[in-house]
Design a protein around this motif. Structure first.
Motif, mmCIF file in Angstrom:
data_model
loop_
_atom_site.group_PDB
_atom_site.id
_atom_site.type_symbol
_atom_site.label_atom_id
_atom_site.label_comp_id
_atom_site.label_asym_id
_atom_site.label_seq_id
_atom_site.Cartn_x
_atom_site.Cartn_y
_atom_site.Cartn_z
ATOM 1 N N SER A 82 0.833 -1.242 -0.022
ATOM 2 C CA SER A 82 0.036 -0.116 -0.006
ATOM 3 C C SER A 82 0.776 1.230 0.033
ATOM 4 C CB SER A 82 -0.803 0.038 1.354
ATOM 5 O OG SER A 82 -1.711 -1.000 1.264
ATOM 6 N N GLN A 83 0.483 2.179 -0.656
ATOM 7 C CA GLN A 83 1.250 3.574 -0.755
ATOM 8 C C GLN A 83 -0.024 4.687 -0.487
ATOM 9 O OE1 GLN A 83 4.431 3.129 -1.101
ATOM 10 N NE2 GLN A 83 4.276 1.057 -2.059
ATOM 11 N N THR A 84 0.567 5.800 -0.422
ATOM 12 C CA THR A 84 -0.208 6.832 -0.153
ATOM 13 C C THR A 84 0.570 8.267 -0.758
ATOM 14 O OG1 THR A 84 -0.984 6.131 2.016
ATOM 15 C CG2 THR A 84 -1.541 8.442 1.394
ATOM 16 N N THR A 85 -0.369 9.043 -1.519
ATOM 17 C CA THR A 85 0.194 10.172 -2.235
ATOM 18 C C THR A 85 0.532 11.285 -1.040
ATOM 19 O OG1 THR A 85 -1.948 11.131 -2.523
ATOM 20 C CG2 THR A 85 -0.879 9.756 -4.300
ATOM 21 N N ALA A 86 1.395 12.052 -1.261
ATOM 22 C CA ALA A 86 1.751 13.348 -0.558
ATOM 23 C C ALA A 86 0.460 14.195 -0.040
ATOM 24 C CB ALA A 86 3.055 13.832 -0.830
ATOM 25 N N ASP A 92 -5.108 14.425 -6.139
ATOM 26 C CA ASP A 92 -5.634 13.429 -5.195
ATOM 27 C C ASP A 92 -4.721 13.140 -4.096
ATOM 28 O OD1 ASP A 92 -7.613 12.275 -6.732
ATOM 29 O OD2 ASP A 92 -6.108 11.507 -8.299
ATOM 30 N N PRO A 93 -4.313 14.203 -3.466
ATOM 31 C CA PRO A 93 -3.478 14.382 -2.128
ATOM 32 C C PRO A 93 -4.060 13.224 -1.014
ATOM 33 C CG PRO A 93 -4.879 16.368 -2.240
ATOM 34 C CD PRO A 93 -5.123 15.374 -3.390
ATOM 35 N N ASP A 94 -3.293 12.418 -0.375
ATOM 36 C CA ASP A 94 -3.386 11.541 0.569
ATOM 37 C C ASP A 94 -4.196 10.506 -0.001
ATOM 38 O OD1 ASP A 94 -2.239 12.967 2.749
ATOM 39 O OD2 ASP A 94 -3.891 14.344 2.774
ATOM 40 N N GLN A 156 2.129 9.947 -9.649
ATOM 41 C CA GLN A 156 2.399 9.816 -11.256
ATOM 42 C C GLN A 156 2.477 8.396 -11.774
ATOM 43 O OE1 GLN A 156 4.947 13.042 -12.232
ATOM 44 N NE2 GLN A 156 3.010 14.074 -13.164
ATOM 45 N N VAL A 157 1.793 8.322 -12.810
ATOM 46 C CA VAL A 157 2.319 6.771 -13.404
ATOM 47 C C VAL A 157 2.371 7.097 -15.010
ATOM 48 C CG1 VAL A 157 0.474 5.627 -11.819
ATOM 49 C CG2 VAL A 157 -0.632 6.651 -13.930
ATOM 50 N N ARG A 158 2.881 5.605 -15.467
ATOM 51 C CA ARG A 158 3.143 5.826 -17.024
ATOM 52 C C ARG A 158 2.738 4.440 -17.614
ATOM 53 N NH1 ARG A 158 8.248 6.888 -16.840
ATOM 54 N NH2 ARG A 158 8.089 9.141 -17.573
#
Length: 233
Positions: A82-86, A92-94, A156-158
């Motif tokens: 699991s990850q969380t954005t800053a 989409d923060p948090d 971000q994704v690619r």
């Protein structure tokens, strides 16, 4: 939620008799496949036919780490965390999301399992979830998947294209496909073009056979669900 029994019709007519699902199974089912219903059970994703014991998919994947499922193929992530954005992420923060070390594609008929490691330099594959995006092309030869770009807090994704048939396990990067989390993709009806979010958050198309790209002015692609249909013309 988890159930023990449900009344369904197995012949297309009105419900005729109760069918007892495996204890703890979650409904609705992910989808029907050529090897039975794809269900989420406490041990992970499983294939199940009435009267039989559920067959847990290799590596016991979780529903949240699914990418796509067709009548024959099931794509899911393994080694996921699991990850969380800053908190100060530009979009989409948090927001919570998963990254997976490998993407598995299981042929439910033959039992053949393909494994695609996350592309070098990325933080892992990002599951799109079942029933939201048709990441597997209609002919079952290719699939598209996003991988997280570092730093992971940026969200971000690619986009990459994977060849399901053939010997190569190399992930091919799609040109100009950097986007924020939860961007959607869709294959054209004939499976030759991949539609995705390009620069300026506009709809782009990538021809997998030639590597050609086309840009449009259509805003895209932060949708809940995205699908393509053949043109009437």
């Amino acid at each position: 939620g988890p159930v023990r029994a449900w009344t369904v019709s197995l012949s297309g007519g009105p419900p005729s008799r109760p069918v007892t699902f495996p204890v703890g199974a979650y409904l609705p089912a992910v989808r029907g496949t050529d090897a039975g219903l794809l269900l989420q059970v406490p041990q992970g994703l499983a294939l199940w036919n009435p009267g039989s014991v559920p067959r847990i998919l290799p590596s016991s994947p979780e529903f949240a780490d699914g990418f796509d499922a067709t009548s024959r193929l099931v794509a899911y992530g393994t080694g996921c965390t699991s990850q969380t954005t800053a908190p100060d992420a530009p979009q989409d923060p948090d927001a919570g999301y998963d990254t997976c070390r490998a993407l598995q594609v299981l042929d439910v008929v033959t039992g053949k399992l393909l494994s695609f490691p996350a592309p070098p330099g990325t933080a892992g594959w990002v599951p799109s979830g079942f029933d939201l995006v048709s990441t597997i092309s209609h002919d079952g030869q290719r699939m598209a998947a996003y991988a997280a770009i570092r730093p992971q807090g940026a969200g971000q994704v690619r986009l990459y294209v994977l060849r399901i048939t053939g010997p190569s396990r190399r992930a091919i990067p799609v040109p100009s496909s950097a986007a924020y989390l939860f961007a959607r993709t869709a294959w054209s009806a004939d499976g030759t073009w991949l539609l995705y979010q390009g620069p300026g958050r506009h709809l782009w198309a990538y021809q997998v056979t030639s590597g050609q790209t086309r840009a449009s002015s259509t805003p895209c692609c932060q949708y809940t669900v995205m699908a393509a249909a053949p043109s009437p013309s």
